[in-house]
Write a protein that holds these residues in place. Structure first.
Motif, PDB file in Angstrom:
ATOM      1  N   VAL A   1     -15.236   6.262   4.768  1.00 32.33           N
ATOM      2  CA  VAL A   1     -13.969   6.980   4.893  1.00 32.33           C
ATOM      3  C   VAL A   1     -13.243   6.931   3.561  1.00 32.33           C
ATOM      4  CG1 VAL A   1     -11.756   7.089   6.083  1.00 32.33           C
ATOM      5  CG2 VAL A   1     -13.804   6.364   7.333  1.00 32.33           C
ATOM      6  N   SER A   2     -12.827   8.086   3.064  1.00 31.59           N
ATOM      7  CA  SER A   2     -12.140   8.153   1.778  1.00 31.59           C
ATOM      8  C   SER A   2     -10.647   7.928   1.947  1.00 31.59           C
ATOM      9  CB  SER A   2     -12.366   9.516   1.121  1.00 31.59           C
ATOM     10  OG  SER A   2     -13.736   9.724   0.859  1.00 31.59           O
ATOM     11  N   PHE A   3     -10.034   7.284   0.952  1.00 33.08           N
ATOM     12  CA  PHE A   3      -8.591   7.127   0.887  1.00 33.08           C
ATOM     13  C   PHE A   3      -8.005   8.151  -0.076  1.00 33.08           C
ATOM     14  CE2 PHE A   3      -9.218   2.801   2.579  1.00 33.08           C
ATOM     15  CZ  PHE A   3      -8.136   2.719   3.447  1.00 33.08           C
ATOM     16  N   TYR A   4      -6.801   8.579   0.229  1.00 30.30           N
ATOM     17  CA  TYR A   4      -6.055   9.464  -0.666  1.00 30.30           C
ATOM     18  C   TYR A   4      -4.670   8.867  -0.893  1.00 30.30           C
ATOM     19  CZ  TYR A   4      -9.681  12.719   0.827  1.00 30.30           C
ATOM     20  OH  TYR A   4     -10.879  13.296   1.110  1.00 30.30           O
ATOM     21  N   THR A   5      -4.104   9.153  -2.039  1.00 32.98           N
ATOM     22  CA  THR A   5      -2.747   8.708  -2.346  1.00 32.98           C
ATOM     23  C   THR A   5      -1.800   9.892  -2.210  1.00 32.98           C
ATOM     24  OG1 THR A   5      -3.548   7.007  -3.868  1.00 32.98           O
ATOM     25  CG2 THR A   5      -1.249   7.654  -4.062  1.00 32.98           C
ATOM     26  N   LEU A   6      -0.737   9.684  -1.434  1.00 30.60           N
ATOM     27  CA  LEU A   6       0.229  10.744  -1.176  1.00 30.60           C
ATOM     28  C   LEU A   6       1.635  10.150  -1.208  1.00 30.60           C
ATOM     29  CD1 LEU A   6       1.089  13.603  -0.193  1.00 30.60           C
ATOM     30  CD2 LEU A   6       0.676  12.809   2.139  1.00 30.60           C
ATOM     31  N   LEU A   7       2.441  10.582  -2.161  1.00 30.78           N
ATOM     32  CA  LEU A   7       3.831  10.148  -2.260  1.00 30.78           C
ATOM     33  C   LEU A   7       3.954   8.623  -2.301  1.00 30.78           C
ATOM     34  CD1 LEU A   7       5.451  12.685   0.241  1.00 30.78           C
ATOM     35  CD2 LEU A   7       5.031  12.965  -2.201  1.00 30.78           C
ATOM     36  N   GLY A   8       3.013   7.991  -2.975  1.00 32.43           N
ATOM     37  CA  GLY A   8       3.059   6.553  -3.161  1.00 32.43           C
ATOM     38  C   GLY A   8       2.427   5.736  -2.063  1.00 32.43           C
TER      39      GLY A   8
ATOM     40  N   ILE B   1      -3.538   6.931   2.471  1.00 33.56           N
ATOM     41  CA  ILE B   1      -3.873   7.493   3.781  1.00 33.56           C
ATOM     42  C   ILE B   1      -5.358   7.840   3.849  1.00 33.56           C
ATOM     43  CG2 ILE B   1      -1.586   8.433   4.319  1.00 33.56           C
ATOM     44  CD1 ILE B   1      -2.647  11.160   3.293  1.00 33.56           C
ATOM     45  N   ASN B   2      -5.847   7.958   5.085  1.00 35.14           N
ATOM     46  CA  ASN B   2      -7.206   8.458   5.338  1.00 35.14           C
ATOM     47  C   ASN B   2      -7.105   9.780   6.091  1.00 35.14           C
ATOM     48  OD1 ASN B   2      -7.520   5.161   6.007  1.00 35.14           O
ATOM     49  ND2 ASN B   2      -8.984   6.019   4.553  1.00 35.14           N
ATOM     50  N   ALA B   3      -8.040  10.672   5.838  1.00 37.51           N
ATOM     51  CA  ALA B   3      -8.130  11.914   6.603  1.00 37.51           C
ATOM     52  C   ALA B   3      -9.019  11.647   7.816  1.00 37.51           C
ATOM     53  CB  ALA B   3      -8.715  13.032   5.738  1.00 37.51           C
TER      54      ALA B   3
ATOM     55  N   ALA C   1      -3.720   1.486  10.975  1.00 41.49           N
ATOM     56  CA  ALA C   1      -2.297   1.816  10.935  1.00 41.49           C
ATOM     57  C   ALA C   1      -2.100   3.328  10.876  1.00 41.49           C
ATOM     58  CB  ALA C   1      -1.651   1.127   9.732  1.00 41.49           C
ATOM     59  N   ASN C   2      -0.854   3.739  10.751  1.00 44.93           N
ATOM     60  CA  ASN C   2      -0.561   5.168  10.639  1.00 44.93           C
ATOM     61  C   ASN C   2       0.679   5.359   9.786  1.00 44.93           C
ATOM     62  OD1 ASN C   2       1.920   5.560  12.589  1.00 44.93           O
ATOM     63  ND2 ASN C   2       0.469   4.260  13.682  1.00 44.93           N
ATOM     64  N   HIS C   3       0.806   6.548   9.250  1.00 44.28           N
ATOM     65  CA  HIS C   3       1.979   6.901   8.445  1.00 44.28           C
ATOM     66  C   HIS C   3       2.572   8.216   8.943  1.00 44.28           C
ATOM     67  CE1 HIS C   3       3.242   4.332   5.210  1.00 44.28           C
ATOM     68  NE2 HIS C   3       2.050   4.221   4.668  1.00 44.28           N
ATOM     69  N   ASN C   4       3.887   8.268   8.967  1.00 44.13           N
ATOM     70  CA  ASN C   4       4.622   9.507   9.172  1.00 44.13           C
ATOM     71  C   ASN C   4       5.812   9.490   8.213  1.00 44.13           C
ATOM     72  OD1 ASN C   4       6.556   7.783  10.372  1.00 44.13           O
ATOM     73  ND2 ASN C   4       5.661   8.113  12.402  1.00 44.13           N
TER      74      ASN C   4
ATOM     75  N   LEU D   1       1.085  18.812   5.741  1.00 44.90           N
ATOM     76  CA  LEU D   1       1.532  19.988   4.988  1.00 44.90           C
ATOM     77  C   LEU D   1       1.904  19.618   3.553  1.00 44.90           C
ATOM     78  CD1 LEU D   1       3.735  21.660   7.759  1.00 44.90           C
ATOM     79  CD2 LEU D   1       1.386  22.226   7.106  1.00 44.90           C
ATOM     80  N   LEU D   2       2.565  18.476   3.361  1.00 45.01           N
ATOM     81  CA  LEU D   2       2.896  18.031   2.010  1.00 45.01           C
ATOM     82  C   LEU D   2       1.635  17.710   1.223  1.00 45.01           C
ATOM     83  CD1 LEU D   2       5.950  15.696   2.741  1.00 45.01           C
ATOM     84  CD2 LEU D   2       6.008  17.954   1.672  1.00 45.01           C
ATOM     85  N   GLY D   3       0.671  17.078   1.895  1.00 43.70           N
ATOM     86  CA  GLY D   3      -0.592  16.773   1.233  1.00 43.70           C
ATOM     87  C   GLY D   3      -1.338  18.021   0.808  1.00 43.70           C
ATOM     88  N   GLN D   4      -1.319  19.036   1.657  1.00 46.56           N
ATOM     89  CA  GLN D   4      -1.966  20.299   1.302  1.00 46.56           C
ATOM     90  C   GLN D   4      -1.314  20.919   0.078  1.00 46.56           C
ATOM     91  OE1 GLN D   4      -1.631  22.479   4.995  1.00 46.56           O
ATOM     92  NE2 GLN D   4      -3.598  21.740   5.763  1.00 46.56           N
ATOM     93  N   ARG D   5       0.011  20.846   0.003  1.00 45.02           N
ATOM     94  CA  ARG D   5       0.721  21.393  -1.151  1.00 45.02           C
ATOM     95  C   ARG D   5       0.377  20.632  -2.430  1.00 45.02           C
ATOM     96  NH1 ARG D   5       2.729  26.002  -1.939  1.00 45.02           N
ATOM     97  NH2 ARG D   5       4.472  25.173  -3.176  1.00 45.02           N
ATOM     98  N   LEU D   6      -0.045  19.368  -2.263  1.00 42.12           N
ATOM     99  CA  LEU D   6      -0.430  18.546  -3.410  1.00 42.12           C
ATOM    100  C   LEU D   6      -1.946  18.512  -3.592  1.00 42.12           C
ATOM    101  CD1 LEU D   6       2.137  15.669  -2.831  1.00 42.12           C
ATOM    102  CD2 LEU D   6       2.169  17.324  -4.703  1.00 42.12           C
ATOM    103  N   ASN D   7      -2.624  19.502  -2.987  1.00 40.92           N
ATOM    104  CA  ASN D   7      -4.056  19.740  -3.186  1.00 40.92           C
ATOM    105  C   ASN D   7      -4.970  18.662  -2.590  1.00 40.92           C
ATOM    106  OD1 ASN D   7      -3.542  22.153  -4.736  1.00 40.92           O
ATOM    107  ND2 ASN D   7      -2.977  20.814  -6.447  1.00 40.92           N
ATOM    108  N   LEU D   8      -4.498  17.992  -1.550  1.00 44.64           N
ATOM    109  CA  LEU D   8      -5.367  17.055  -0.836  1.00 44.64           C
ATOM    110  C   LEU D   8      -6.115  17.803   0.264  1.00 44.64           C
ATOM    111  CD1 LEU D   8      -3.089  13.898  -0.441  1.00 44.64           C
ATOM    112  CD2 LEU D   8      -4.791  14.378  -2.206  1.00 44.64           C
ATOM    113  N   PRO D   9      -7.363  17.410   0.562  1.00 48.07           N
ATOM    114  CA  PRO D   9      -8.181  18.123   1.557  1.00 48.07           C
ATOM    115  C   PRO D   9      -7.822  17.737   2.991  1.00 48.07           C
ATOM    116  CG  PRO D   9      -9.444  16.314   0.638  1.00 48.07           C
ATOM    117  CD  PRO D   9      -8.127  16.329  -0.110  1.00 48.07           C
ATOM    118  N   LEU D  10      -6.589  18.017   3.379  1.00 42.14           N
ATOM    119  CA  LEU D  10      -6.118  17.661   4.711  1.00 42.14           C
ATOM    120  C   LEU D  10      -6.078  18.891   5.604  1.00 42.14           C
ATOM    121  CD1 LEU D  10      -3.166  15.263   3.755  1.00 42.14           C
ATOM    122  CD2 LEU D  10      -5.536  14.661   4.291  1.00 42.14           C
TER     123      LEU D  10
END
Length: 256
Positions: free
Chosen positions: A3-10, A13-15, A38-41, A73-82
């Motif tokens: 499972v890959s990790f991504y960094t979003l707004l500090g 997260i995992n997809a 865990a989870n993030h919102n 949606l924020l991740g998509q705007r920052l070019n993450l494959p979400l």
């Protein structure tokens, strides 16, 4: 499971989709691991940037799924494959999770909610999923690690020997409790799960699922509990917007 990790707004997260999350729990059980899933919102993102103990909790987490369409949606705007299916909230996940638990014989310990509410939700789940093994304890106790009440909760978990411990005491109380007691929690998967059982029991109205898919679930929750949630949904997003604009600017300058 890779499972890959991504960094979003500090944050990290995992997809992860619902089937992927169930597979992670199955893997933890089969390998006899102890994983925090865990989870993030948006709310946890705001807390994370203001609470060192929350940062310590997420540093311990093995996987972090997305619980909030705005993060997708924020991740998509920052070019993450979400994708939309990477947004997993317990209002959706609890049902396939319990179906999987009943099928595989996983024992579930749910800690949280007001006295009586968790057991009411558990009764509904037992009736729906034949063979489901789930027990509960309410979340209204002294969470100081050395308190007699906290020690009794840990003893109950140890006696039940669950595969999955779900902690539904709201953010950041549930994350703080997990962090403080991690060494003494014997389980394969530890899930901070918010108002999961409250939705099942009907103690909190479940937002229409189409609103969740469109990223509008917050509007329903704000209308249901305005006094408790107005700050979360009307004030905290401005801090998130500042983080987002800063990251957008950083990406822009790097691309020049």
């Amino acid at each position: 499971m890779n499972v890959s990790f991504y960094t979003l707004l500090g944050i990290r997260i995992n997809a992860l989709t619902i089937p992927a999350l169930n597979s992670l729990i199955a893997e933890a059980v089969e390998r006899n691991q102890k994983w925090i899933i865990a989870n993030h919102n948006l709310n946890s993102l705001h807390i994370y940037h203001h609470d060192p103990k929350m940062q310590a909790f997420y540093a311990k987490a093995d996987y972090v799924h997305i619980d909030g369409m705005p993060l997708v949606l924020l991740g998509q705007r920052l070019n993450l494959p979400l994708k939309r299916e990477h947004r997993v909230t317990y209002a959706d996940w609890v049902w396939p999770l319990m179906a999987e638990a009943a099928q595989r014989g996983w024992r579930i310990f749910y800690l949280g909610s007001k006295p009586g509410v968790a057991e009411q939700g558990a009764s509904i789940l037992r009736e729906k999923f034949t063979g489901l093994e789930i027990t509960t304890a309410h979340g209204y106790f002294d969470i100081c690690p050395d308190s007699p009440e906290n020690q009794a909760v840990l003893a109950a978990i140890h006696a039940y020997q669950p595969h999955v411990v779900m902690v539904g005491m709201g953010m950041p109380r549930q994350e703080h409790w997990i962090l403080d007691n991690l060494e003494h929690i014997q389980a394969n998967a530890i899930l901070p799960s918010g108002a999961c059982i409250d939705y099942v029991a009907g103690a909190i109205p479940t937002p229409p699922r189409w609103m969740g898919r469109l990223g509008l679930e917050w509007l329903h929750r704000l209308g249901s509990e305005p006094r408790r949630l107005w700050k979360r949904y009307l004030i905290e997003p401005w801090f998130i917007a500042k983080l987002f604009l800063r990251e957008m600017w950083t990406q822009h300058t790097r691309a020049r």
